[in-house]
Design an enzyme around this catalytic site. Structure first.
Site, short mmCIF file in Angstrom:
data_model
loop_
_atom_site.label_atom_id
_atom_site.label_comp_id
_atom_site.label_asym_id
_atom_site.label_seq_id
_atom_site.Cartn_x
_atom_site.Cartn_y
_atom_site.Cartn_z
N ASN A 45 0.85 -1.19 0.00
CA ASN A 45 0.00 0.00 0.00
C ASN A 45 0.89 1.24 0.00
O ASN A 45 2.11 1.14 0.08
CB ASN A 45 -0.98 -0.02 1.18
N LYS A 60 -14.06 1.01 15.39
CA LYS A 60 -12.74 0.38 15.60
C LYS A 60 -12.24 0.62 17.02
O LYS A 60 -11.64 -0.27 17.64
CB LYS A 60 -11.73 0.93 14.58
N1 CTP Z 1 -4.49 -3.20 12.07
C1 CTP Z 1 -3.95 -4.29 12.72
N2 CTP Z 1 -3.87 -5.48 12.06
C2 CTP Z 1 -4.33 -5.62 10.82
C3 CTP Z 1 -4.92 -4.52 10.16
C4 CTP Z 1 -4.97 -3.30 10.81
O1 CTP Z 1 -3.55 -4.18 13.88
N3 CTP Z 1 -4.23 -6.79 10.21
C5 CTP Z 1 -4.54 -1.92 12.81
C6 CTP Z 1 -3.94 -0.73 12.06
O2 CTP Z 1 -2.55 -0.58 12.35
C7 CTP Z 1 -4.75 0.44 12.61
C8 CTP Z 1 -6.10 -0.19 12.92
O3 CTP Z 1 -5.90 -1.59 12.98
O4 CTP Z 1 -4.20 0.96 13.81
C9 CTP Z 1 -7.16 0.10 11.89
O5 CTP Z 1 -6.68 -0.21 10.59
P1 CTP Z 1 -7.59 0.05 9.32
O6 CTP Z 1 -6.83 -0.38 8.10
O7 CTP Z 1 -8.17 1.42 9.37
O8 CTP Z 1 -8.81 -0.91 9.57
P2 CTP Z 1 -8.98 -2.47 9.52
O9 CTP Z 1 -9.02 -2.98 10.93
O10 CTP Z 1 -7.95 -3.09 8.64
O11 CTP Z 1 -10.44 -2.61 8.90
P3 CTP Z 1 -10.99 -2.17 7.44
O12 CTP Z 1 -9.78 -2.21 6.51
O13 CTP Z 1 -12.00 -3.21 7.13
O14 CTP Z 1 -11.55 -0.78 7.60
#
Ligand code: CTP
Length: 392
Positions: A209, A337
């Protein structure tokens, strides 16, 4: 607040030179001893007399000037007693000279001969700012511990764009942070994740990403400056490592998870600023994939959520902060979240500022209204986020 602090303030030939007057005046009011050094171009924009009056000290425009007759080898005598050498505004030219060790005028000579902390407030045309040579010079200086504030996007002499100098008030606040650091994180062990993860498809390709890692690195720098012992777990990035911060390099979400879980039990605070992949190729090919078929379908599988694993281990004393990247219903998504991941605080960031130098977003905690911020430098946002963390 700045009593007994000696500051050398370099002014170079950018149109923002007039704003350096306000910086000098405020620093004086805060009690600092200020010595202004001007490049020849700067003197075309603001007169040395203005700075002499504001600083109440002779202005250095020439190393051999009679004004400095009282000082033996003036550039050495002054730099030896300086706590900070700052450049406001800093043109691409002075940044280039400082990065290359050129000393052909009083300011570049002082920058080269000084061991004091250094702060540059760049201001320039957008194309100059974006030039990879300028960016490489900045990276080189940051690697050497030089701090930068701004620039920001705004109205420039040549129209709207990136390259406007940070405001005088922000510059003065940064000087205070550098010279009178808050040590409110002293003794705290802080774990920060940064950057994006890479999930391999084959030995040469990956799913990744656009995360730059800038926000996580800015948080690491800010927490370190405020006295914390910082470990930064980062995906691949080009950001220079802040001084005195431990770096753990990872590539995949699984590696990041292992690195976080191994260290979390020793941490007082975890900030998950990394953009962690939610899916990875179900099977990475050991050999480079050949282009054989017209279409290629990838089968992806979920990665584990690191924060979900952390939630199971978290004690009451530990604080956990997450970031939320949402393209719609931003606040509702971030609040969800916050709750589901068991966070103490969440920073909802606007996807348009995901990989840039500036950030817009909101900070949400369990109790309290969201605090919105817009177009802030990531360093400044890091300070605000740490202030909020302190308050929970
Ligand atoms: N995060 C994590 N582990 C993952 C994915 C995300 O710990 N496998 C953490 C990120 O570092 C961030 C938070 O969760 O602090 C939210 O990440 P985000 O990408 O906004 O959301 P997701 O939990 O991945 O959900 P979605 O992509 O469905 O919105």
């Amino acid at each position: 607040m700045l009593k007994d602090k000696v500051i050398i303030l370099g002014v170079t030939g950018g149109i923002a030179a007039y704003k350096a007057c306000e910086v000098v005046s405020t620093l004086k009011q805060l009690g600092a001893e200020v010595w202004v050094v001007m490049t020849e171009s700067a003197t075309k924009l603001v007169t040395p007399l203005t700075f002499r009056t504001l600083s109440t000290n002779p202005v250095i425009t020439d190393l051999f000037s009679n004004e400095l007759a009282g000082l033996n080898v003036p550039h050495i005598a002054l730099t030896e007693k300086a706590d900070l050498v700052m450049v406001v505004p800093a043109t691409a030219n002075i940044i280039g000279k400082a990065a290359s060790g050129i000393a052909d005028d009083p300011l570049s000579t002082m920058l080269l001969s000084s061991k004091a902390k250094k702060l540059f407030a760049p201001a320039m045309n957008t194309r100059m700012w974006n030039n990879s040579v300028v960016q490489e010079n900045i990276k080189k200086l940051k690697d050497l511990g030089v701090q930068f504030i701004g620039p920001v996007e705004g109205n420039l002499a040549c129209g709207w764009g990136m390259g406007k100098m940070a405001e005088p008030e922000e510059i003065v606040n940064r000087v205070i942070e550098i010279l009178v650091p808050k040590l409110d994180f002293k003794g705290k062990r802080v774990l920060i994740t940064a950057g994006g993860t890479r999930e391999p498809l084959d030995p040469v390709r990956f799913i990744g990403n656009r995360s730059s890692g800038k926000m996580g690195f800015a948080l690491a720098q800010a927490a370190r400056t405020r006295g914390a012992k910082v470990t930064l777990i980062s995906g691949p990035t080009h950001e220079p490592l802040p001084l005195d911060v431990e770096l753990v390099k990872v590539e995949t979400a699984a590696e990041m998870k292992a690195a976080v879980l191994e260290r979390f039990k020793y941490a007082d605070l975890l900030v998950m600023a990394a953009a962690v992949a939610d899916y990875r190729p179900a099977k990475a090919s050991p050999k480079k994939l050949k282009k054989v078929t017209e279409r290629l379908q990838l089968l992806l599988e979920r990665t584990e959520d690191i924060l979900a694993a952390v939630k199971r281990l978290k004690t009451k004393k530990q604080k956990v902060v997450g970031f939320a990247l949402e393209t719609e219903d931003v606040l509702a998504g971030a609040a969800k979240k916050l709750k589901e991941k068991g966070l103490d605080l969440v920073v909802a960031n606007d996807p348009s500022t995901f990989d840039g130098d500036l950030i817009s977003g909101s900070i949400l905690s369990k109790d309290g209204k969201p605090e919105h911020f817009s177009g802030l430098g990531k360093d400044q946002a890091a300070g605000i986020i740490l202030d909020r963390i302190k308050g929970i």
